[in-house]
Design a protein around this motif. Sequence first.
Motif, mmCIF file in Angstrom:
data_model
loop_
_atom_site.group_PDB
_atom_site.id
_atom_site.type_symbol
_atom_site.label_atom_id
_atom_site.label_comp_id
_atom_site.label_asym_id
_atom_site.label_seq_id
_atom_site.Cartn_x
_atom_site.Cartn_y
_atom_site.Cartn_z
ATOM 1 N N ARG A 1 0.466 -1.161 0.388
ATOM 2 C CA ARG A 1 0.097 -0.432 0.174
ATOM 3 C C ARG A 1 0.910 0.930 -0.006
ATOM 4 O O ARG A 1 1.820 1.442 0.368
ATOM 5 C CB ARG A 1 -0.374 -0.189 1.543
ATOM 6 N N LEU A 2 -0.146 2.499 -0.602
ATOM 7 C CA LEU A 2 1.294 3.643 -1.242
ATOM 8 C C LEU A 2 0.773 4.607 0.013
ATOM 9 O O LEU A 2 -0.687 5.398 0.193
ATOM 10 C CB LEU A 2 1.612 3.917 -2.157
ATOM 11 N N PHE A 3 1.220 5.503 -0.069
ATOM 12 C CA PHE A 3 0.313 6.974 0.526
ATOM 13 C C PHE A 3 0.122 6.739 1.851
ATOM 14 O O PHE A 3 -0.082 7.555 2.606
ATOM 15 C CB PHE A 3 -0.353 7.897 0.031
ATOM 16 N N GLY A 4 0.467 5.362 2.542
ATOM 17 C CA GLY A 4 0.073 5.694 3.971
ATOM 18 C C GLY A 4 0.986 7.015 4.949
ATOM 19 O O GLY A 4 0.950 7.572 6.519
ATOM 20 N N ASP A 5 2.185 7.599 4.645
ATOM 21 C CA ASP A 5 2.542 8.258 4.962
ATOM 22 C C ASP A 5 2.702 9.684 5.165
ATOM 23 O O ASP A 5 3.399 10.821 5.582
ATOM 24 C CB ASP A 5 4.577 8.094 5.117
ATOM 25 N N GLY A 6 1.462 10.097 3.986
ATOM 26 C CA GLY A 6 1.110 11.215 3.232
ATOM 27 C C GLY A 6 1.888 11.488 2.522
ATOM 28 O O GLY A 6 1.846 13.090 2.035
ATOM 29 N N ARG A 7 3.428 10.830 2.019
ATOM 30 C CA ARG A 7 4.274 11.621 0.938
ATOM 31 C C ARG A 7 3.111 11.056 -0.451
ATOM 32 O O ARG A 7 3.544 10.174 -0.376
ATOM 33 C CB ARG A 7 5.732 11.332 1.215
ATOM 34 N N PHE A 8 3.912 12.353 -1.359
ATOM 35 C CA PHE A 8 3.020 11.438 -2.512
ATOM 36 C C PHE A 8 4.623 12.263 -3.191
ATOM 37 O O PHE A 8 5.377 12.179 -2.790
ATOM 38 C CB PHE A 8 2.230 12.642 -3.359
ATOM 39 N N PHE A 9 4.459 11.140 -4.658
ATOM 40 C CA PHE A 9 5.591 11.414 -5.910
ATOM 41 C C PHE A 9 5.616 13.146 -6.129
ATOM 42 O O PHE A 9 6.082 13.249 -7.423
ATOM 43 C CB PHE A 9 6.048 10.450 -6.814
ATOM 44 N N THR A 10 5.378 13.650 -5.686
ATOM 45 C CA THR A 10 4.929 15.232 -6.353
ATOM 46 C C THR A 10 6.617 15.657 -5.714
ATOM 47 O O THR A 10 7.363 15.255 -5.139
ATOM 48 C CB THR A 10 4.004 16.103 -6.774
ATOM 49 N N ALA A 11 6.500 17.068 -7.033
ATOM 50 C CA ALA A 11 8.367 18.193 -5.750
ATOM 51 C C ALA A 11 8.082 18.235 -4.614
ATOM 52 O O ALA A 11 9.393 17.999 -3.899
ATOM 53 C CB ALA A 11 8.240 19.051 -7.356
ATOM 54 N N ASP A 12 7.449 18.221 -3.451
ATOM 55 C CA ASP A 12 6.935 18.722 -2.946
ATOM 56 C C ASP A 12 6.498 17.818 -1.731
ATOM 57 O O ASP A 12 6.191 17.807 -0.650
ATOM 58 C CB ASP A 12 6.462 19.820 -2.868
ATOM 59 N N GLY A 13 5.944 16.416 -2.334
ATOM 60 C CA GLY A 13 5.749 14.944 -2.003
ATOM 61 C C GLY A 13 4.140 15.402 -1.243
ATOM 62 O O GLY A 13 4.277 15.050 -0.267
ATOM 63 N N ARG A 14 3.172 16.205 -1.899
ATOM 64 C CA ARG A 14 1.816 16.554 -0.856
ATOM 65 C C ARG A 14 1.085 16.117 -2.570
ATOM 66 O O ARG A 14 1.320 16.462 -3.476
ATOM 67 C CB ARG A 14 1.709 18.151 -0.975
ATOM 68 N N ALA A 15 0.257 16.091 -2.501
ATOM 69 C CA ALA A 15 -0.999 15.672 -3.280
ATOM 70 C C ALA A 15 -1.554 16.906 -3.889
ATOM 71 O O ALA A 15 -1.854 17.917 -2.901
ATOM 72 C CB ALA A 15 -2.141 14.372 -2.626
ATOM 73 N N ARG A 16 -2.079 16.518 -4.677
ATOM 74 C CA ARG A 16 -2.918 17.643 -5.622
ATOM 75 C C ARG A 16 -4.036 17.812 -6.305
ATOM 76 O O ARG A 16 -4.547 16.472 -6.392
ATOM 77 C CB ARG A 16 -1.931 18.046 -6.766
ATOM 78 N N MET A 17 -4.925 19.030 -5.871
ATOM 79 C CA MET A 17 -5.915 18.310 -5.815
ATOM 80 C C MET A 17 -6.535 19.333 -6.551
ATOM 81 O O MET A 17 -5.795 20.848 -7.130
ATOM 82 C CB MET A 17 -7.155 18.684 -4.910
ATOM 83 N N LEU A 18 -7.311 19.381 -8.147
ATOM 84 C CA LEU A 18 -7.189 19.736 -9.020
ATOM 85 C C LEU A 18 -8.823 20.631 -9.321
ATOM 86 O O LEU A 18 -9.333 19.993 -9.164
ATOM 87 C CB LEU A 18 -7.509 18.149 -10.357
ATOM 88 N N ALA A 19 -8.461 21.967 -9.916
ATOM 89 C CA ALA A 19 -9.796 22.012 -10.240
ATOM 90 C C ALA A 19 -10.267 22.085 -11.277
ATOM 91 O O ALA A 19 -10.581 21.839 -12.480
ATOM 92 C CB ALA A 19 -9.805 23.833 -9.880
ATOM 93 N N VAL A 20 -11.756 21.231 -11.231
ATOM 94 C CA VAL A 20 -12.143 20.114 -12.337
ATOM 95 C C VAL A 20 -13.602 20.539 -12.632
ATOM 96 O O VAL A 20 -14.562 21.136 -12.009
ATOM 97 C CB VAL A 20 -12.319 18.627 -12.419
ATOM 98 N N THR A 21 -14.303 21.462 -13.842
ATOM 99 C CA THR A 21 -15.425 21.780 -14.401
ATOM 100 C C THR A 21 -15.939 20.381 -15.530
ATOM 101 O O THR A 21 -15.349 20.666 -16.639
ATOM 102 C CB THR A 21 -15.929 23.231 -14.740
ATOM 103 N N ALA A 22 -17.241 19.899 -15.606
ATOM 104 C CA ALA A 22 -17.611 19.339 -16.141
ATOM 105 C C ALA A 22 -18.340 19.919 -17.721
ATOM 106 O O ALA A 22 -18.587 21.490 -18.487
ATOM 107 C CB ALA A 22 -18.775 18.457 -15.634
ATOM 108 N N LYS A 23 -17.615 19.555 -18.327
ATOM 109 C CA LYS A 23 -17.572 19.428 -20.029
ATOM 110 C C LYS A 23 -18.476 19.275 -20.752
ATOM 111 O O LYS A 23 -19.514 17.745 -20.508
ATOM 112 C CB LYS A 23 -16.893 19.188 -20.851
ATOM 113 N N PRO A 24 -19.392 19.470 -21.907
ATOM 114 C CA PRO A 24 -20.996 18.922 -22.269
ATOM 115 C C PRO A 24 -19.887 17.743 -23.236
ATOM 116 O O PRO A 24 -19.345 17.648 -23.418
ATOM 117 C CB PRO A 24 -21.199 20.301 -23.151
ATOM 118 N N LEU A 25 -21.032 16.905 -23.825
ATOM 119 C CA LEU A 25 -21.360 16.534 -24.359
ATOM 120 C C LEU A 25 -20.654 16.831 -25.543
ATOM 121 O O LEU A 25 -20.147 17.611 -25.699
ATOM 122 C CB LEU A 25 -22.530 15.512 -24.769
#
Length: 897
Positions: free
Chosen positions: A557-581
Amino acid sequence: MFDGAELASGGQREVKTTCPYCGVGCGVIATVKANGAVSVRGDADHPANRGRLCSKGSALADTLVPDGRLLHPEIGDRRVSWDEALDEVARRFSNTIAQHGPDSVAFYVSGQLLTEDYYVANKLMKGFIGSANIDTNSRLCMASSVVGHKRGLGADAVPGTYEDFECADLVVLVGSNLAWCHPVLNQRLLAARAERGTRIVVVDPRRTDCVDAADRHLALKAGTDVVLFNGLLAWLDSRGHRDAGFTAAHAEGVEEALAAARADAPDVATVARRCGLDEAEIAAFYAEFAATGRVVTVYSQGVNQSSQGSDTVNTILNVHFLTGRVGRPGCGPFSVTGQPNAMGGREVGGLANQLAAHMGFTAEEVDRVGRFWTAPRMADKPGLKAVDLFRAIEAGTVKAVWIMATNPAVSMPDAGRVRRALERCETVVVSDCIRDTDTGRFAHIRLPAKGWSEKDGTVTNSDRTISRQRAFKAEAGEARADWWIMTQVARRMGFADAFPYESAAAVFREHAALSAFENGGARAFDIGALSGLDDAGYDALAPFPWPWRAGGEPQKRLFGDGRFFTADGRARMLAVTAKPLPRALPDGALLLNSGRLRDQWHTMTRTGLSARLSAHAPEPRLDINPADAAARGLTDGGLARIATAAGEALARVRVTDAQSEGTIFLPMHWTDRFTGACVIGRLIDDEAVDPVSGQPDLKRMPATVEPWRPDWTAFLLARRPVEPAHGGYWARRAVGSGNLGGHLVEMAGMGAIPDLTAWLPCLDPAGAAVEFRDEARGGLRMAWMDGDRLEACLFVAADGRLPPRGWLAGLLEADGLDDGARAGLLAGRAPGAQADEGRIVCACFSVGINRLVGAIRDRRLTSVAEIGAALKAGTNCGSCVPELKEVLRHAHQREVA
């Protein structure tokens, strides 16, 4: 643990290997008897399946037949030696590169390759040819997950393990028909439900068989997953369900993602309106998610195969990051892969926008891989993704392509364009174990590759477990391993020093060493602990999850220590908006969805050889809602014409309320080798793709549907495979048992019955032993005999009345026909009381609908458990259990009526 690769007992060998079908990666024990006969069973020691196999895995021995194998290298239709074929491939590719540059050539590879094959292909193209024009059919199934993982987690790494299915309190299936596409995982989930009360929510426009055991089904409008999960994200935060400690310490982009979610899906009423759901059911789902500590969200092609698949993946990740549900037992997002080695291909850079060992095209990474390989001409930018690759072939900018273990003339969107491209291409090389595929018909050079039972190497499944695939049969004809074929071509192109491989183990060691090279924990993929593995250790290698860093242990299991494989070790939440068909939906059009069936695999080159696997869905089948069918005059069991902007198809109609209104479903498996007019790739255009991942939208193609009413119907039973030449409808499948039997072809057409000589060119009507014509009813019956042995029989009717097929198919298995069988043959009636099995419901034990209904009636069966005790149906993989329940309900309703 494994106790060795090969066990000997009583004059037979037992070899532990891995199933070649879906990404579950089940362990298989192949038993080879002294006479060469093979049987398979699940490996109880393998962590993926613990002894279980699905219907396809259980029938693997049925597919180990010589039918259709490519046995020798060919240039054109001429058999040649390996030396001549390899020299010609090397000459053509070298000349093309010399004249037009490295980007004028390309490889298109497959999740059917082993990791060692994939590694050599990627090294040759990106390090020595000097182009990144190597892409894989994983582009069609997992590319959006790769993007979502890398953007959110910092690496293409599934956080959890299959054990999380069993310790979760809530499992949410999003765009995943786990019951059919990953049946063994579904069985593990159902066992957890029975043993500890795990709840299941299905998010899917279709009512798939997963819904049978679900606590909740959200049948949302196709393509509105982003709205649903944005709504969940905003709802969770507004009600105080943010894990503030986790987000503060381990996540970035939290407020931006929340702002986008609030704007996109501000309240439950908005979500309900846009998703086509009831407000109360959405609120109940949101509340259940919030109240449950251990939640796993499982997603597959319903999410990935979309023009906004990458964003959908990140909305799912956002919810888990906000609530801190990642890296802990029973928590996390979980991508289940479609192919046995899609994950392994990504590990070695099989995608055009990757380098090996999870590296990309930054200057630092290009330099690192180049130094490790001592590469003379390192690719320094991404290559063409699959859709763009075939467009470039059509345009003539890519002049030579090598296609390995895949069938893009069927599976790619806009298959018409793909076929035009291959027809125009100066050099098409195809490596495959099957000679006659839709793609193979465009090959200038065919190279015989080893099949599943002959291959030796490794594969990686959906939870990062690497398993050995071991050979237990000698190669057919002159077939060779894919890594060997590419190694030999590389040497002939002048790169011998860099391609010294004489075994799969040698390739694996280099792959492992590269994964650890200048890594230091910065990259998720690292199996450096195995870089010094000797041949004996490789042969005996037990399944293990990566990473397995030098000096450490495999990590489940990965990320149990809260460390991610980004440059600063933090997870990234992305701003996402739904698109039409992605495509306009004209008035009266329906949304065409495509996907897999329970008992078939990809383009049926393997599963199509098994009669029992072909019997559950014997023809291409269009699923449509009753209201949509009634509005268009379609009837259950009739035929329909499906038309899109890309092309047309004919399919048998199945009217079912499992299909939501406004949508239709058509399987992906049929090819020109198995049907006259139902290649799904010819119906879906290649205009709608995810802008980041390049993955085509295969789930939402506008289509019109109308009845197709033939003037005549027919079927042919023959020992040899037949492809009718007429332009109407036909569908072929295997019949019989084991290596006996033959092929059944259902047919229908417009106008007068065509001339038989042109219609069935492999049969000689003048040589038919017996014939009967019913001029009044427009009927025709013919049989071709070889002495007393039936070779083929044909039944044609203008009124649609044709005899049952089951008992007639049984005649192909007989050494000879007696007088009673001969008389019954042309009469179309079985001599004596012979039961017809009917459509197969349980493929594992070949239990047909007629036997099933008869047993329910005669033995007064009232439950699936009683059916299992009486007929064994439903007692192996369990995939047929929902259908057994449906048959029971209908049988009891008829009895009450």
